[in-house]
Every structure is written in structure tokens, then in C-alpha cells.
Design a protein around this motif. Sequence first.
Motif, PDB file in Angstrom:
ATOM      1  N   HIS A   1       0.844  -1.190   0.000  1.00 23.13           N
ATOM      2  CA  HIS A   1       0.000   0.000   0.000  1.00 23.13           C
ATOM      3  C   HIS A   1       0.880   1.241   0.000  1.00 23.13           C
ATOM      4  O   HIS A   1       1.932   1.268   0.638  1.00 23.13           O
ATOM      5  CB  HIS A   1      -0.888   0.040   1.258  1.00 23.13           C
ATOM      6  N   GLY A   2       0.454   2.271  -0.698  1.00 23.96           N
ATOM      7  CA  GLY A   2       1.125   3.560  -0.655  1.00 23.96           C
ATOM      8  C   GLY A   2       2.500   3.585  -1.298  1.00 23.96           C
ATOM      9  O   GLY A   2       3.332   4.413  -0.944  1.00 23.96           O
ATOM     10  N   ILE A   3       2.756   2.723  -2.270  1.00 26.97           N
ATOM     11  CA  ILE A   3       4.046   2.710  -2.958  1.00 26.97           C
ATOM     12  C   ILE A   3       3.996   3.750  -4.068  1.00 26.97           C
ATOM     13  O   ILE A   3       3.094   3.745  -4.897  1.00 26.97           O
ATOM     14  CB  ILE A   3       4.358   1.325  -3.559  1.00 26.97           C
ATOM     15  N   LYS A   4       4.945   4.653  -4.078  1.00 27.29           N
ATOM     16  CA  LYS A   4       5.002   5.680  -5.106  1.00 27.29           C
ATOM     17  C   LYS A   4       6.234   5.443  -5.970  1.00 27.29           C
ATOM     18  O   LYS A   4       7.310   5.153  -5.478  1.00 27.29           O
ATOM     19  CB  LYS A   4       5.067   7.055  -4.462  1.00 27.29           C
ATOM     20  N   ALA A   5       6.056   5.604  -7.277  1.00 26.03           N
ATOM     21  CA  ALA A   5       7.171   5.438  -8.204  1.00 26.03           C
ATOM     22  C   ALA A   5       8.127   6.612  -8.065  1.00 26.03           C
ATOM     23  O   ALA A   5       7.713   7.745  -7.847  1.00 26.03           O
ATOM     24  CB  ALA A   5       6.662   5.337  -9.631  1.00 26.03           C
ATOM     25  N   THR A   6       9.402   6.324  -8.184  1.00 26.29           N
ATOM     26  CA  THR A   6      10.418   7.368  -8.184  1.00 26.29           C
ATOM     27  C   THR A   6      10.989   7.454  -9.588  1.00 26.29           C
ATOM     28  O   THR A   6      10.850   6.509 -10.378  1.00 26.29           O
ATOM     29  CB  THR A   6      11.541   7.053  -7.175  1.00 26.29           C
ATOM     30  N   PRO A   7      11.646   8.548  -9.933  1.00 30.22           N
ATOM     31  CA  PRO A   7      12.203   8.661 -11.297  1.00 30.22           C
ATOM     32  C   PRO A   7      13.106   7.495 -11.677  1.00 30.22           C
ATOM     33  O   PRO A   7      13.096   7.045 -12.794  1.00 30.22           O
ATOM     34  CB  PRO A   7      12.984   9.978 -11.246  1.00 30.22           C
ATOM     35  N   SER A   8      13.859   6.957 -10.722  1.00 28.12           N
ATOM     36  CA  SER A   8      14.774   5.855 -11.057  1.00 28.12           C
ATOM     37  C   SER A   8      14.033   4.553 -11.345  1.00 28.12           C
ATOM     38  O   SER A   8      14.508   3.728 -12.085  1.00 28.12           O
ATOM     39  CB  SER A   8      15.778   5.631  -9.928  1.00 28.12           C
ATOM     40  N   THR A   9      12.835   4.336 -10.755  1.00 30.01           N
ATOM     41  CA  THR A   9      12.105   3.091 -10.988  1.00 30.01           C
ATOM     42  C   THR A   9      11.033   3.241 -12.056  1.00 30.01           C
ATOM     43  O   THR A   9      10.697   2.286 -12.723  1.00 30.01           O
ATOM     44  CB  THR A   9      11.455   2.567  -9.703  1.00 30.01           C
ATOM     45  N   SER A  10      10.466   4.425 -12.217  1.00 33.47           N
ATOM     46  CA  SER A  10       9.368   4.580 -13.168  1.00 33.47           C
ATOM     47  C   SER A  10       9.844   4.712 -14.604  1.00 33.47           C
ATOM     48  O   SER A  10       9.079   4.557 -15.532  1.00 33.47           O
ATOM     49  CB  SER A  10       8.496   5.787 -12.788  1.00 33.47           C
ATOM     50  N   SER A  11      11.154   4.969 -14.832  1.00 34.35           N
ATOM     51  CA  SER A  11      11.644   5.135 -16.177  1.00 34.35           C
ATOM     52  C   SER A  11      12.091   3.829 -16.811  1.00 34.35           C
ATOM     53  O   SER A  11      12.439   3.779 -17.973  1.00 34.35           O
ATOM     54  CB  SER A  11      12.813   6.135 -16.190  1.00 34.35           C
ATOM     55  N   ARG A  12      12.054   2.723 -16.051  1.00 32.21           N
ATOM     56  CA  ARG A  12      12.448   1.414 -16.599  1.00 32.21           C
ATOM     57  C   ARG A  12      11.390   0.921 -17.556  1.00 32.21           C
ATOM     58  O   ARG A  12      10.210   1.016 -17.321  1.00 32.21           O
ATOM     59  CB  ARG A  12      12.632   0.406 -15.487  1.00 32.21           C
ATOM     60  N   ALA A  13      11.836   0.346 -18.657  1.00 26.85           N
ATOM     61  CA  ALA A  13      10.887  -0.171 -19.646  1.00 26.85           C
ATOM     62  C   ALA A  13      10.961  -1.655 -19.732  1.00 26.85           C
ATOM     63  O   ALA A  13      11.881  -2.285 -19.429  1.00 26.85           O
ATOM     64  CB  ALA A  13      11.183   0.438 -21.007  1.00 26.85           C
TER      65      ALA A  13
END
Length: 66
Positions: free
Chosen positions: A54-66
Motif C-alpha cells: 500500500h502507498g508505494i510511489k514510483a520514483t524517477p529511477s524506478t518509473s523510467s524502466r521499460a
Amino acid sequence: MELLGNAITGAKSINDDQVANYLRSNPVKTIMGDIKFGKGGEWAESRMLQVQYHGIKATPSTSSRA
């Protein structure tokens, strides 16, 4: 966490050896049913592991992975 909390309550201790001994000697009631461990610490019966976050927010380092 539920399993560990129940084991600490059952062992009446936070000592690793006492908690481990309690888990090897007693089934623990959880929301997923009773869980029992063997002598080596393995699950006595195989089962599916379920985790909910619950409440996990993406960070720039994890959300940019494809």
C-alpha cells in the motif's frame, strides 16, 4: 508480519532461537490459514506466498524502466 507477530506472542520472547523453536513446534494461525514449519525452517506444506503493498510511489529511477 502477521506470522512473526503471532510467533513472538506464542514464544513470549523476541529471542531469535525461541521464536524459531516456536515456529518449528507449532502451527501458526494466519489470515491465509494455518502455517507450519519443518525442522529445517522450511514450510511443512507448500503454498502460494501472497504480499500486498500500500502507498508505494514510483520514483524517477524506478518509473523510467521499460
